[in-house]
Enzyme design. Structure first.
Site, PDB file in Angstrom:
ATOM      1  N   GLU A  97     -30.992  86.165-110.125  1.00  0.00           N
ATOM      2  CA  GLU A  97     -30.134  85.780-111.152  1.00  0.00           C
ATOM      3  C   GLU A  97     -28.809  84.956-110.335  1.00  0.00           C
ATOM      4  OE1 GLU A  97     -29.337  87.628-114.830  1.00  0.00           O
ATOM      5  OE2 GLU A  97     -29.195  88.683-113.000  1.00  0.00           O
ATOM      6  N   ASP A 101     -31.094  90.516-109.121  1.00  0.00           N
ATOM      7  CA  ASP A 101     -30.051  91.074-111.028  1.00  0.00           C
ATOM      8  C   ASP A 101     -28.910  90.539-110.262  1.00  0.00           C
ATOM      9  OD1 ASP A 101     -30.177  91.736-113.141  1.00  0.00           O
ATOM     10  OD2 ASP A 101     -28.436  93.224-112.501  1.00  0.00           O
TER      11      ASP A 101
END
Length: 708
Positions: free
Chosen positions: A387, A351
């Protein structure tokens, strides 16, 4: 029974049971005293014993307690200076979670006592709170790490052959009709035969699990009666969250997680974890003191250089982990290795990975974090997915991660959505995305599998909502519909929300199939959002992070639209699996091969001729053909045999009117067979002659094959 206290060892960090006792080791470099607190139960308000750790080595406090056993609950109190203006926030009144805890028992009870400062004090976070936080804090748990793995093996599906399925452990099975209620929403539930059989029937090769590291429900959410459903609020990087455990929270959740992995592996399905190493649940300077802040605040967090009272926030969550410090880097690497070696997971999706790759200022492709992973013999061999953005300056880094890394390709998502919405001037960009995004990944030696293609993900509209809503509907989140992305490249097909108009519903179904087929027929690695194959809706909520209810849970009942989508998805995944030309390892050459007129890829206009530069630049062009020649793939299998495939033609029409698409001629005049058409009236299996004009209906996609 505790009979003596030994000095213990500084490594490994955390609580380690060796069969005879437990070694405790905690990094707290600037502390001048550390107490280990032992508890009899998760709800015991006070410790049954407080032991001053006798030894410190290289900033690590350690002690060994003979005869202590797995299941023991513990926490720490760390003494040292409290001077927020210098970045020091020690407060021994606050019970701390072990940063290396392998299991955590109990939930936080939000009380002002869990904050290191006195809330409401005129000095703000400079004040010092003397209340004991222990009655309100979770406990760390000593575990027995043994597990009967037997012959469990990582499936090691090649990345270019992978089909990833993003799901939430709790929400995926919460409404499953074939599971007993206690199993629903658990690791054990995900490992049951009905669930695994369903995943296998889809043809997916990996599940990507939303965060399962121990996380907290934000105080402001609990006060509104909501929860942090997605879990991007980590407080324990080694501990599987017990809210998904049927077995218990005193270490049993670890064994249950391992059993889930073992069962998925037996079915040939890999397990990829969505991990949050960019920030923690402790938030900004006004956040609670729960773990890292109270042990080594200056080490673990990025502080503002000339004002270390404050935290650098590249994440939008109040803080950013300081990956430039070797001890913070060690924490992350130890966690990653633990999940691979002890928990047998197969990869990670990071993330806000740009926050981890940041050097002193901007995101740095040569950061210590990336370098350390590349040289690691364990982590360099698993699937690494970034990401590739954060909210800081220069944080959008799509295409900038190095070899070994794949990336969530946000440009793919946006381009596919815009094309099928009917936006102008999209075909040039679409061609790059269909062919594996060589413009983003080829420059530094990466391959098409560097692109994790997706049209939808947990964050945003579901596929059904993408074609049903032009505006978000996030009122249930309690933030006045201000949260969530407002620019979604969505189109409601003529009516906002649910519709009884059969023409609107038919167009929506076709648009869903168009985007799903585009995803599964593109080069790169497709990622399907759980439920899209069943036309799941979140009622227009594009930020359901706090909706632990039917808005987010997968509804296993199927309407006609869902049944059609499910059948279509299974067929398209099978086609992708059967045709290596749809999941090439290398980029297309796009030029004449061996001096002949044969090419591995051709871009065609509706009259069957190749696209000219003028057509690529013309904004009104909304129809495109991609011909993939499997006879000239120039690739080899694992045993060195040349790979060949059939010739495939993918024709895409984003016009609202039918476009007659002339089918190209082959060298030997073979007929074209229809494999799929998102316009339902065209049945798969029908044969068409070269040169014939195929009726490509408005807003539809067709896949045809010349079998060789």
């Amino acid at each position: 029974m505790l009979t003596s206290i030994w000095p213990g060892r500084p490594y490994p960090l955390g609580a380690t049971w060796d069969g005879q006792g437990v070694n405790f080791a905690l990094f707290a470099e600037r502390a001048n005293r550390v107490e280990l607190c032992l508890f009899e139960s998760a709800d015991s308000p006070h410790a049954s014993m407080r032991i001053t750790m006798p030894e410190r080595s290289d900033g690590v406090w350690h002690v060994y307690l003979p005869n202590l056993r797995p299941g023991q609950l513990y926490g720490y109190r760390v003494y040292g200076p409290y001077n927020p203006d210098q970045g020091l926030r020690f407060n021994p009144n606050k019970l701390l979670i072990d940063p290396y805890a392998k299991a955590i028992s109990g939930d936080i009870i939000w009380d002002d006592a869990v904050f290191g400062y006195a809330i409401g004090h005129p000095d703000g976070d400079r004040s010092f709170d003397e209340r004991d936080s222990a009655p309100f804090m979770p406990r760390s748990v000593v575990i027995d790490n043994s597990f009967p793995w037997g012959d469990d093996r990582h499936p090691r599906t090649p990345l270019h052959q992978s089909v990833i399925y993003e799901l939430h452990v709790g929400g995926f099975t919460m409404l499953h009709p074939e599971l007993p209620e206690p199993l629903r929403g658990t690791y054990a539930g995900l490992a049951t035969p009905p669930v695994i059989d369903y995943l296998r029937s889809l043809g997916v090769t990996a599940v990507e699990l939303l965060p399962v590291h121990q996380y907290l429900d934000d105080r402001q959410l609990t006060e509104r009666g909501l929860r942090n459903y997605w879990g991007y609020n980590t407080i324990g990087f080694f501990a599987p969250d017990p809210r998904y455990s049927l077995s218990g929270a005193s270490g049993e959740q670890v064994r249950e997680f391992k059993s889930m992995v073992k069962s998925l592996h037996a079915a040939g399905i890999e397990v990829i974890l969505d991990v949050v190493y960019n920030h923690t649940a402790e938030g900004s300077e006004l956040g609670p003191t729960l773990s890292l802040r109270g042990t080594a605040n200056q080490t673990y967090y990025r502080l503002v250089g000339d004002q270390p009272r404050y935290y650098m926030d590249y994440t939008g969550c109040g803080n950013t982990l300081n990956v430039m410090h070797p001890r913070t880097l060690q924490l992350i690497m130890d966690s990653l290795r633990y999940w691979v070696i002890e928990m047998h997971v197969d990869g990670f999706r990071f993330d806000l990975a740009s926050a981890l790759a940041r050097g002193m200022h901007e995101a740095d492709r040569l950061s210590a974090f990336l370098d350390t992973i590349h040289q690691d013999p364990i982590l360099s061999q698993v699937k690494l997915i970034a990401e590739p953005w954060d909210i800081g300056p220069g944080g959008y880094q799509v295409g900038s991660f190095p070899v070994l890394w794949s990336e969530w390709n946000g440009k793919y998502r946006d381009t596919v959505r815009r094309f099928w919405k009917g936006d102008e001037a999209q075909v040039g960009e679409l061609a790059y995305r269909l062919a594996g995004s060589s413009d983003l990944y080829q420059h530094n030696g990466r391959r098409p599998s560097a692109s994790i293609n997706f049209v939808t993900a947990h964050d945003g509209f579901t596929l059904r909502d993408l074609v049903s809503y032009s505006e978000k509907r996030n009122e249930a989140n309690g933030e006045g519909n201000r949260d969530g992305e407002s620019h979604n490249n969505s189109w409601n097909c003529g009516e906002e929300g649910p519709s009884d108009d059969p023409e609107v519903e038919a167009l929506r179904l076709r648009q869903m199939k168009n985007m799903l087929a585009t995803l599964l027929l593109s080069q790169g690695v497709p990622m399907i959002l759980a439920g899209d194959e069943r036309a799941r809706s979140q009622r227009g909520n594009n930020n359901a992070y706090c909706q632990d209810n039917e808005i987010s849970w997968l509804d296993w009942r199927l309407d006609e639209v869902g049944e059609s989508m499910l059948e279509f998805t299974r067929r398209l995944v099978q086609i992708r699996r059967e045709h290596p030309v749809l999941h090439r390892r290398r980029f297309f050459q796009g030029r004449r091969i061996y001096g002949s007129d044969i090419r591995d890829i051709l871009w065609l206009r509706p009259d069957g001729e190749q696209m000219s530069q003028e057509e690529w630049e013309r904004g009104s062009v909304r129809c495109l053909g991609m011909l993939l020649n499997g006879q000239v793939m120039n690739e080899w299998g694992v045993q060195g045999r040349r790979i060949y495939d059939d010739v495939l033609l993918l024709a895409l029409n984003a016009h609202y009117e039918q476009v007659p698409f002339q089918l190209p001629y082959g060298a030997d005049g073979r007929t074209w067979e229809l494999l799929a058409d998102t316009f339902a009236e065209h049945a798969p299996g029908a044969c068409h002659q070269p040169g014939e004009r195929y009726p490509l209906e408005g807003r539809s996609l067709a896949l045809l094959i010349q079998r060789c």
